[in-house]
Design a protein around this motif. Sequence first.
Motif, PDB file in Angstrom:
ATOM      1  N   THR A 151       0.833  -1.213   0.000  1.00 51.05           N
ATOM      2  CA  THR A 151       0.000   0.000   0.000  1.00 51.05           C
ATOM      3  C   THR A 151       0.864   1.258   0.000  1.00 51.05           C
ATOM      4  O   THR A 151       0.564   2.219  -0.710  1.00 51.05           O
ATOM      5  CB  THR A 151      -0.907   0.008   1.249  1.00 51.05           C
ATOM      6  OG1 THR A 151      -1.508  -1.266   1.342  1.00 51.05           O
ATOM      7  CG2 THR A 151      -1.974   1.064   1.145  1.00 51.05           C
ATOM      8  N   VAL A 154       1.946   2.028  -3.491  1.00 51.26           N
ATOM      9  CA  VAL A 154       0.877   2.580  -4.340  1.00 51.26           C
ATOM     10  C   VAL A 154       0.721   4.074  -4.045  1.00 51.26           C
ATOM     11  O   VAL A 154       0.645   4.895  -4.969  1.00 51.26           O
ATOM     12  CB  VAL A 154      -0.463   1.826  -4.113  1.00 51.26           C
ATOM     13  CG1 VAL A 154      -1.585   2.501  -4.872  1.00 51.26           C
ATOM     14  CG2 VAL A 154      -0.325   0.366  -4.522  1.00 51.26           C
ATOM     15  N   GLU A 195      -0.899 -10.315  -1.550  1.00 47.71           N
ATOM     16  CA  GLU A 195      -0.628  -8.883  -1.343  1.00 47.71           C
ATOM     17  C   GLU A 195       0.149  -8.295  -2.517  1.00 47.71           C
ATOM     18  O   GLU A 195      -0.213  -7.252  -3.059  1.00 47.71           O
ATOM     19  CB  GLU A 195       0.141  -8.676  -0.030  1.00 47.71           C
ATOM     20  CG  GLU A 195       0.166  -7.208   0.390  1.00 47.71           C
ATOM     21  CD  GLU A 195       1.239  -6.869   1.402  1.00 47.71           C
ATOM     22  OE1 GLU A 195       2.045  -7.743   1.776  1.00 47.71           O
ATOM     23  OE2 GLU A 195       1.287  -5.684   1.793  1.00 47.71           O
ATOM     24  N   ASN A 199      -1.401  -5.580  -5.131  1.00 51.34           N
ATOM     25  CA  ASN A 199      -0.783  -4.253  -5.199  1.00 51.34           C
ATOM     26  C   ASN A 199      -0.197  -3.952  -6.581  1.00 51.34           C
ATOM     27  O   ASN A 199      -0.268  -2.818  -7.041  1.00 51.34           O
ATOM     28  CB  ASN A 199       0.272  -4.099  -4.094  1.00 51.34           C
ATOM     29  CG  ASN A 199      -0.379  -3.794  -2.756  1.00 51.34           C
ATOM     30  OD1 ASN A 199      -1.108  -2.808  -2.622  1.00 51.34           O
ATOM     31  ND2 ASN A 199      -0.167  -4.656  -1.782  1.00 51.34           N
ATOM     32  N   THR A 202      -2.968  -2.895  -8.753  1.00 57.52           N
ATOM     33  CA  THR A 202      -3.341  -1.493  -8.485  1.00 57.52           C
ATOM     34  C   THR A 202      -2.304  -0.536  -9.094  1.00 57.52           C
ATOM     35  O   THR A 202      -2.657   0.497  -9.667  1.00 57.52           O
ATOM     36  CB  THR A 202      -3.451  -1.241  -6.963  1.00 57.52           C
ATOM     37  OG1 THR A 202      -4.232  -2.287  -6.400  1.00 57.52           O
ATOM     38  CG2 THR A 202      -4.084   0.096  -6.656  1.00 57.52           C
TER      39      THR A 202
END
Length: 255
Positions: A151, A154, A195, A199, A202
């Motif tokens: 995260t 990102v 994960e 990610n 994304t």
Amino acid sequence: MQTCACVSLSGGQGKTTVIFNLSLLLAQQGKKVLAVDCDPQANLTFYLNHEVEPNQPTLLEVLNGKVQTEDGIYSTTHENLFLMPSDRSLFKVSEYLASSGTGAFILKLRLKAVQNLFDLVLIDVQPSRSQICLTAVGAADYALIPVEAATKGVNSLIDTLEFLEEQASVMAFNGKVLGIIPFRDRWVGLTQTLESRENIATIKEFAGDIPVLPSIRESEQFKRAIRQGKLLSDIGQKDLQYPFEKMIEVLTNER
Ligand code: ATP
Ligand code: MG
């Protein structure tokens, strides 16, 4: 001479790892490479085993015009690879860059003086919207954006793309974003972790037209190679080096 900067506005995204590996690999391929440490944390200077002596000029003195560009360049233990080092005192250049009015163009100007000496200049950039970051980005013909497959990565990508767009809109970044590199892509055996997969998906959404290049796998071998001042291929881990080979291919295609 091509100038390529590794940019991401968050810490720990793999910038120094990318610059270290690209520099060694390109130098090994016979290219004359100048690595520029545009980060007062000076990790690149440390990785390339350079000790800044108190009376020796660094990037700081090159930027503020106290010395000629060549005087801030040092050979390394690697053939064809040269370094413009930094240490914590690089912080001091901010005031000079801010007050000059054209801070974003100063590194570009300084590097012009050595454009016939090098094939490539690779710049490791401080992770913040600082004056040092602005001048590094201003000097770049190309940018690479490494981002953690997490995260935080990102969010870093979103900030970094926005920042580069802002700089481009005032002509303080005239380069091209060559690619985004997912960093610490985690696999367990032959399976990518959920994960990492989510990610990276994304990251691809936010990348738009910018290519997402092959990811850098999460592995302790990278630290091992850096500790020994060697390429992954030199410690028997050629497979892990693939993302850097791909970055060079993309850079070469731009010529
Ligand atoms: P900063 O913004 O603080 O300068 P950075 O973006 O330059 O950070 P790096 O220093 O390249 O990021 O990497 C962050 C950390 O991850 C370092 O401690 C590095 O040794 C480690 N590291 C490098 N490659 C890998 C890898 N493939 N897998 C896991 N850890 C890695
Ligand atoms: Mg770094």
